[in-house]
Design an enzyme around this catalytic site. Structure first.
Site, PDB file in Angstrom:
ATOM      1  N   GLY A  16       0.825  -1.206   0.000  1.00  0.00           N
ATOM      2  CA  GLY A  16       0.000   0.000   0.000  1.00  0.00           C
ATOM      3  C   GLY A  16       0.853   1.246   0.000  1.00  0.00           C
ATOM      4  N   ASP A  61      -3.718  -7.686  -5.349  1.00  0.00           N
ATOM      5  CA  ASP A  61      -4.554  -7.750  -4.163  1.00  0.00           C
ATOM      6  C   ASP A  61      -3.737  -8.428  -3.069  1.00  0.00           C
ATOM      7  OD1 ASP A  61      -6.405  -8.244  -2.156  1.00  0.00           O
ATOM      8  OD2 ASP A  61      -7.954  -9.010  -3.508  1.00  0.00           O
ATOM      9  N   VAL A  62      -3.393  -7.691  -2.014  1.00  0.00           N
ATOM     10  CA  VAL A  62      -2.523  -8.234  -0.970  1.00  0.00           C
ATOM     11  C   VAL A  62      -3.172  -9.384  -0.214  1.00  0.00           C
ATOM     12  CG1 VAL A  62      -1.279  -6.057  -0.686  1.00  0.00           C
ATOM     13  CG2 VAL A  62      -3.291  -6.532   0.736  1.00  0.00           C
ATOM     14  N   ASN A  88       2.113  -2.172   5.486  1.00  0.00           N
ATOM     15  CA  ASN A  88       1.330  -0.958   5.709  1.00  0.00           C
ATOM     16  C   ASN A  88      -0.102  -1.072   5.217  1.00  0.00           C
ATOM     17  OD1 ASN A  88       0.858   2.146   5.813  1.00  0.00           O
ATOM     18  ND2 ASN A  88       0.588   1.636   3.656  1.00  0.00           N
ATOM     19  N   SER A 141      -2.453  -0.173  14.881  1.00  0.00           N
ATOM     20  CA  SER A 141      -3.253   1.019  15.176  1.00  0.00           C
ATOM     21  C   SER A 141      -3.607   1.051  16.660  1.00  0.00           C
ATOM     22  CB  SER A 141      -4.541   0.997  14.342  1.00  0.00           C
ATOM     23  OG  SER A 141      -5.494   1.915  14.824  1.00  0.00           O
ATOM     24  N   SER A 143      -6.357   1.407  17.587  1.00  0.00           N
ATOM     25  CA  SER A 143      -7.608   0.646  17.644  1.00  0.00           C
ATOM     26  C   SER A 143      -7.392  -0.756  18.189  1.00  0.00           C
ATOM     27  CB  SER A 143      -8.245   0.553  16.245  1.00  0.00           C
ATOM     28  OG  SER A 143      -8.647   1.821  15.783  1.00  0.00           O
ATOM     29  N   TYR A 154     -11.729  -4.504  12.393  1.00  0.00           N
ATOM     30  CA  TYR A 154     -10.429  -3.872  12.133  1.00  0.00           C
ATOM     31  C   TYR A 154      -9.591  -3.826  13.400  1.00  0.00           C
ATOM     32  CZ  TYR A 154      -7.166   0.024  11.297  1.00  0.00           C
ATOM     33  OH  TYR A 154      -6.051   0.822  11.204  1.00  0.00           O
ATOM     34  N   LYS A 158      -6.045  -5.770  14.029  1.00  0.00           N
ATOM     35  CA  LYS A 158      -4.802  -5.072  14.370  1.00  0.00           C
ATOM     36  C   LYS A 158      -4.242  -5.584  15.693  1.00  0.00           C
ATOM     37  CE  LYS A 158      -4.260  -2.186  10.899  1.00  0.00           C
ATOM     38  NZ  LYS A 158      -3.125  -2.345   9.967  1.00  0.00           N
ATOM     39  N   ILE A 186      -3.835   9.858  12.041  1.00  0.00           N
ATOM     40  CA  ILE A 186      -2.896  10.368  11.051  1.00  0.00           C
ATOM     41  C   ILE A 186      -3.635  11.200  10.022  1.00  0.00           C
ATOM     42  CG2 ILE A 186      -1.102   9.761   9.391  1.00  0.00           C
ATOM     43  CD1 ILE A 186      -1.061   6.966  10.744  1.00  0.00           C
TER      44      ILE A 186
END
Length: 259
Positions: A16, A61-62, A88, A141, A143, A154, A158, A186
């Site tokens: 990314g 596509d990762v 990332n 993150s 999060s 998400y 993480k 960010i």
């Protein structure tokens, strides 16, 4: 004497890496002399460039392990080595946990947890064969450490990424170091989608002890440090880059006189 932050002759993959935080990371490594290879779903309008050098790009596509392996093989063959991987790529749109579909939740976990694992496995296979080994930096993150309403899958992914980093640091030592950056809020080109106009962005920044949101270069500098020889004895660690964190809500709610 060569600077510890000089990456001349080193090869860095940034997933990314064509926009937002990833672009900032890519540009920082290019500035430091590295050859940088990036990937994303589609080619950005402008590839990261610094000091007259431009990042190598492939669309993929990762979340596809076969595509990931093919990309890593191409980078290793083209440049002859892989020294650093920065995982990332990630993110998630807002979704109510009560109604999010299984397919949606699975895609979020696959992007933010499994894709970094796929990349780490592929790059580790190359790094283990190099005398100098390599370094993996995962971008997590805040999060992962606090409630993540609206992005529950998400936040959970993480948190898993943080734990993954500690396990890989043990399994792949001593050749490969693995660390995690726990990024706070960010400011990127898409900040308005999350925080509103300039007034909203500024208001959010004032809730952070250092008085502003991070910019991509703040995260990039942390990546550069963790990937460098200055961090040669740092592995399995999590570095929090959040400007001091968030002020506890109860401090504003309490009515006791604290003066």
């Amino acid at each position: 004497m060569q600077s510890a932050l000089d990456f001349s002759g080193k090869v860095v993959i940034v997933t990314g890496g064509g926009k937002g935080v990833g672009k900032g990371i890519s540009e920082r490594f290019l500035e430091a002399g590295a050859d940088v290879a990036i990937c994303g779903r589609s080619e950005p309008e402008g590839l990261p460039t610094a000091n007259g050098r431009t990042a190598f790009f492939r669309a993929l596509d990762v979340r596809d392990p076969d595509a990931v392996q093919a990309f890593v093989n191409e980078v290793a063959e083209h440049f002859g080595r892989i020294d650093v991987l920065v995982n990332n790529a990630g993110g998630a749109p807002f979704a109510d946990a009560a109604t999010a579909s299984p397919r949606f939740s699975e895609s979020i976990v696959r992007l933010n947890l499994l894709a970094p694992l796929f990349f780490a496995q592929a790059c580790n296979a190359v790094m283990q064969q190099q005398q100098s080994g390599g370094s993996i930096v995962n971008i997590a993150s805040v999060s992962a450490q606090r409630p993540s309403p609206g992005t529950a899958a998400y936040g959970a992914a993480k948190a898993g990424l943080m734990n993954l980093g500690t396990s890989l640091a043990v399994e792949w030592a001593p050749k490969v170091r693995c660390n995690t950056i726990i990024a706070g809020l960010i400011r990127t080109e898409q900040s308005h989608l999350h925080y509103g106009d300039e007034e909203g962005i500024a208001a959010v920044g004032r809730t952070i002890p250092l008085g502003r949101m991070a910019v991509p270069q703040d995260i990039a500098d942390a990546c550069l440090f963790l990937a460098s020889d200055m961090a040669s004895y740092i592995s399995g660690a999590s570095l929090t880059v959040h400007g001091g964190g968030e002020k506890p809500a109860f401090l504003d709610a309490a009515n006791v006189d604290q003066k």
